[in-house]
Motif scaffolding. Structure first.
Motif, PDB file in Angstrom:
ATOM      1  N   ILE A 262     -10.661 -19.774 -26.170  1.00  0.00           N
ATOM      2  CA  ILE A 262     -11.957 -19.195 -26.083  1.00  0.00           C
ATOM      3  C   ILE A 262     -11.774 -19.064 -24.475  1.00  0.00           C
ATOM      4  O   ILE A 262     -11.501 -20.043 -23.790  1.00  0.00           O
ATOM      5  CB  ILE A 262     -13.114 -20.011 -26.429  1.00  0.00           C
ATOM      6  CG1 ILE A 262     -14.380 -19.009 -26.608  1.00  0.00           C
ATOM      7  CG2 ILE A 262     -13.468 -21.374 -25.713  1.00  0.00           C
ATOM      8  CD1 ILE A 262     -15.457 -19.491 -27.123  1.00  0.00           C
ATOM      9  N   GLN A 263     -12.107 -17.814 -24.294  1.00  0.00           N
ATOM     10  CA  GLN A 263     -12.005 -17.396 -22.836  1.00  0.00           C
ATOM     11  C   GLN A 263     -13.407 -16.790 -22.123  1.00  0.00           C
ATOM     12  O   GLN A 263     -14.150 -16.418 -22.900  1.00  0.00           O
ATOM     13  CB  GLN A 263     -11.059 -16.166 -22.793  1.00  0.00           C
ATOM     14  CG  GLN A 263     -10.600 -15.578 -21.563  1.00  0.00           C
ATOM     15  CD  GLN A 263      -9.362 -14.626 -21.600  1.00  0.00           C
ATOM     16  OE1 GLN A 263      -8.369 -15.044 -22.339  1.00  0.00           O
ATOM     17  NE2 GLN A 263      -9.572 -13.356 -21.205  1.00  0.00           N
ATOM     18  N   THR A 264     -13.298 -16.772 -20.838  1.00  0.00           N
ATOM     19  CA  THR A 264     -14.685 -16.451 -20.167  1.00  0.00           C
ATOM     20  C   THR A 264     -14.377 -15.969 -18.590  1.00  0.00           C
ATOM     21  O   THR A 264     -12.777 -16.202 -18.284  1.00  0.00           O
ATOM     22  CB  THR A 264     -15.675 -17.277 -19.945  1.00  0.00           C
ATOM     23  OG1 THR A 264     -16.769 -16.801 -19.558  1.00  0.00           O
ATOM     24  CG2 THR A 264     -15.232 -18.572 -19.391  1.00  0.00           C
ATOM     25  N   GLY A 265     -15.190 -15.594 -17.930  1.00  0.00           N
ATOM     26  CA  GLY A 265     -14.675 -15.181 -16.741  1.00  0.00           C
ATOM     27  C   GLY A 265     -14.739 -13.666 -16.238  1.00  0.00           C
ATOM     28  O   GLY A 265     -14.417 -13.257 -15.069  1.00  0.00           O
ATOM     29  N   ASN A 266     -14.932 -12.850 -17.299  1.00  0.00           N
ATOM     30  CA  ASN A 266     -14.941 -11.354 -17.288  1.00  0.00           C
ATOM     31  C   ASN A 266     -16.160 -10.878 -16.546  1.00  0.00           C
ATOM     32  O   ASN A 266     -17.334 -11.092 -17.487  1.00  0.00           O
ATOM     33  CB  ASN A 266     -14.665 -10.631 -18.592  1.00  0.00           C
ATOM     34  CG  ASN A 266     -14.532  -9.141 -18.447  1.00  0.00           C
ATOM     35  OD1 ASN A 266     -13.701  -8.652 -17.517  1.00  0.00           O
ATOM     36  ND2 ASN A 266     -14.693  -8.271 -19.186  1.00  0.00           N
ATOM     37  N   PRO A 267     -16.375 -10.346 -15.581  1.00  0.00           N
ATOM     38  CA  PRO A 267     -17.811 -10.067 -14.859  1.00  0.00           C
ATOM     39  C   PRO A 267     -18.295  -8.623 -15.553  1.00  0.00           C
ATOM     40  O   PRO A 267     -17.444  -7.923 -16.162  1.00  0.00           O
ATOM     41  CB  PRO A 267     -17.379  -9.882 -13.564  1.00  0.00           C
ATOM     42  CG  PRO A 267     -15.925  -9.301 -13.293  1.00  0.00           C
ATOM     43  CD  PRO A 267     -15.222 -10.102 -14.642  1.00  0.00           C
ATOM     44  N   PRO A 268     -19.425  -8.541 -15.538  1.00  0.00           N
ATOM     45  CA  PRO A 268     -20.156  -7.230 -16.198  1.00  0.00           C
ATOM     46  C   PRO A 268     -19.399  -6.009 -15.213  1.00  0.00           C
ATOM     47  O   PRO A 268     -19.061  -5.967 -14.014  1.00  0.00           O
ATOM     48  CB  PRO A 268     -21.514  -7.559 -15.789  1.00  0.00           C
ATOM     49  CG  PRO A 268     -21.618  -8.472 -14.904  1.00  0.00           C
ATOM     50  CD  PRO A 268     -20.546  -9.438 -15.056  1.00  0.00           C
ATOM     51  N   GLY A 269     -19.574  -4.895 -15.907  1.00  0.00           N
ATOM     52  CA  GLY A 269     -18.942  -3.565 -15.315  1.00  0.00           C
ATOM     53  C   GLY A 269     -17.541  -3.304 -15.373  1.00  0.00           C
ATOM     54  O   GLY A 269     -16.965  -4.009 -16.367  1.00  0.00           O
ATOM     55  N   LYS A 270     -17.156  -2.488 -14.566  1.00  0.00           N
ATOM     56  CA  LYS A 270     -15.522  -2.044 -14.972  1.00  0.00           C
ATOM     57  C   LYS A 270     -14.685  -3.103 -14.354  1.00  0.00           C
ATOM     58  O   LYS A 270     -13.416  -2.964 -14.665  1.00  0.00           O
ATOM     59  CB  LYS A 270     -15.415  -0.674 -14.058  1.00  0.00           C
ATOM     60  CG  LYS A 270     -15.551  -0.705 -12.690  1.00  0.00           C
ATOM     61  CD  LYS A 270     -15.166   0.690 -12.178  1.00  0.00           C
ATOM     62  CE  LYS A 270     -15.199   0.470 -10.475  1.00  0.00           C
ATOM     63  NZ  LYS A 270     -14.974   1.685  -9.972  1.00  0.00           N
ATOM     64  N   PHE A 274     -12.326 -10.907  -9.994  1.00  0.00           N
ATOM     65  CA  PHE A 274     -13.317 -11.012  -8.868  1.00  0.00           C
ATOM     66  C   PHE A 274     -12.870 -10.012  -7.647  1.00  0.00           C
ATOM     67  O   PHE A 274     -11.528 -10.129  -7.171  1.00  0.00           O
ATOM     68  CB  PHE A 274     -13.080 -12.488  -8.269  1.00  0.00           C
ATOM     69  CG  PHE A 274     -13.762 -12.893  -6.863  1.00  0.00           C
ATOM     70  CD1 PHE A 274     -15.170 -12.710  -6.766  1.00  0.00           C
ATOM     71  CD2 PHE A 274     -13.049 -13.032  -5.936  1.00  0.00           C
ATOM     72  CE1 PHE A 274     -15.742 -13.000  -5.666  1.00  0.00           C
ATOM     73  CE2 PHE A 274     -13.578 -13.485  -4.724  1.00  0.00           C
ATOM     74  CZ  PHE A 274     -15.115 -13.314  -4.663  1.00  0.00           C
ATOM     75  N   ILE A 275     -13.898  -9.324  -7.164  1.00  0.00           N
ATOM     76  CA  ILE A 275     -13.555  -8.426  -5.902  1.00  0.00           C
ATOM     77  C   ILE A 275     -14.110  -9.210  -4.919  1.00  0.00           C
ATOM     78  O   ILE A 275     -14.999  -9.558  -4.514  1.00  0.00           O
ATOM     79  CB  ILE A 275     -14.211  -7.190  -6.155  1.00  0.00           C
ATOM     80  CG1 ILE A 275     -13.824  -6.455  -7.406  1.00  0.00           C
ATOM     81  CG2 ILE A 275     -13.968  -6.218  -4.953  1.00  0.00           C
ATOM     82  CD1 ILE A 275     -12.446  -6.240  -7.604  1.00  0.00           C
TER      83      ILE A 275
END
Length: 400
Positions: A262-270, A274-275
């Motif tokens: 199970i995966q996570t860490g994808n921020p909202p938006g395009k 991490f920017i």
């Protein structure tokens, strides 16, 4: 694991490389399983052919590969045991005591008491004859604490011996855990400094020079992770830095094929990672894998790409809840904020033939919250994540 929702447009920016379809995982899993089954048979046949006719072996079938295939062993699946063995220390007697106590678990489930008796005697023998050598491995300013821990270990082993004599399985588990907890603490006291120089090219990335503990509150309950910067300082440093920034708070989970992770860490938006606000650029994190007996990790390429097959890693995928960096399928150095918890899968991680090792970099392990992890789905999210110990081991980038 790879990042989701890719357009596979490799002529555009590096961010687009991160957008990979979840269907990739179905393909990866089926290919790995097919490769595993076919390759084992092929290499065994090749070994026999080489032995019988003296033919020149295929470069793929190195001696280490053949040994790994033909000599399947008992993989260590306890995350805390892996973390103990991963500590950068060189003290033979304490490792012998640890080996003996760890080995009890291999026999206790089957109630094989004779080898358990032998393990406890081995530990007791080393503690009787080599206590001074154990204490020599600890710096003088930590000696009082080490002496207390050593006495706890000796007492625990005596109580363990009594529980074994009574064939009290429950007490053996409890006493074994007590002894190992104290062994882990005294081994931690033996660590002096950081074990290797991190390549200068990664000086602009956060580095974890030690260990940190992270607690993640989810909609199903709490998860506790130990992040191992001794063996994955770049991947671990990136993760701890993002936790400290509050980056993961509120992010959702992503189910992967057959629920083997199970995966996570994808921020909202395009954005798919991490920017960095300091540079305005995507923070790319390299693959980082340390092979046992190597002085430092290997960076920048999968071990398979480097011709290293079936290695023994310091941080393997053997344990349920291994935490690893997600990345694009075509770029070992394109990971960023996304990470995954690997769940046990007998076809991907059989003893001695772990197909995940060297393809993705593990940087920590789940040590509390197994039941919570089992229940997590894509309907759940991270409420908050925080560093509860070891933040002082985080070294910020030189350009920050």
């Amino acid at each position: 694991m790879v990042n989701k929702n890719s357009e596979n447009d490799h002529s555009s920016s590096s961010l687009k490389l991160m957008k990979l379809k979840q269907s990739f995982w179905s393909d990866v899993r089926s290919r790995l399983k097919h490769w595993c089954k076919k390759t084992i048979v092929a290499m065994i046949v090749m070994t026999l052919s080489i032995n019988l006719c003296g033919a020149t072996p295929n470069p793929f079938a190195t001696d280490s590969v053949l040994i790994s295939v033909l000599a399947q062993g008992n993989a260590i699946t306890d995350p805390e045991a892996i973390l103990r063995y991963a500590l950068p220390i060189d003290n033979e007697p304490i490792r012998k005591v640890q080996d003996a106590i760890e080995d009890i678990s291999n026999h206790l489930r089957g109630k094989r008491w004779p080898p358990i008796v032998k393990d406890v005697k081995r530990a007791s023998f080393v503690l009787t004859l080599r206590s001074d050598d154990i204490l020599k491995g600890v710096n003088s300013d930590r000696q009082p604490q080490a002496e207390t821990l050593l006495e706890n270990i000796k007492t625990g082993v005596r109580e363990l011996q009594e529980a074994v004599e009574n064939k009290d399985k429950e007490q053996v588990w409890l006493k074994r855990r007590y002894v190992l907890d104290n062994i882990g603490e005294i081994e931690s006291l033996m660590v002096e400094g950081f074990p290797f120089d991190i390549p200068e090219e990664y000086a602009d990335l956060p580095q974890l020079k030690g260990r940190a503990t992270v607690e993640i509150e989810t909609t199903k309950g709490d998860l506790t992770i130990v992040v191992d910067g001794y063996n994955a300082p770049i991947n671990g440093g990136n993760f701890v830095d993002l936790v400290q920034r509050g980056f993961y708070d509120g992010l959702s989970f992503i189910d992967l094929e057959d629920s083997f992770a199970i995966q996570t860490g994808n921020p909202p938006g395009k954005e798919e990672g991490f920017i960095d606000p300091e540079t305005g650029e995507y923070r790319a994190i390299p693959l980082e894998v340390r092979v046992k007996e190597d002085e430092k990790p290997i960076y920048g390429a999968t071990l398979e790409e480097m011709g290293i097959y079936l290695p023994e890693l310091v941080l393997p995928f053997n344990a349920y809840g291994a935490v690893a960096l997600a990345r694009p399928s075509l770029d070992p150095n394109g990971g960023s904020s996304q990470f995954f918890f690997f769940k046990f899968d007998s076809e991907l991680t059989p003893p001695g033939f772990n197909l995940m090792d060297g393809r993705y970099s593990v940087f920590g392990y789940l040590v509390e919250g197994k039941d919570v992890l089992e229940d997590l789905t894509k309907k759940d999210k991270i409420i908050s994540a925080k560093v509860i110990d070891g933040l002082d081991n985080l070294v910020e980038p030189k350009n920050s």
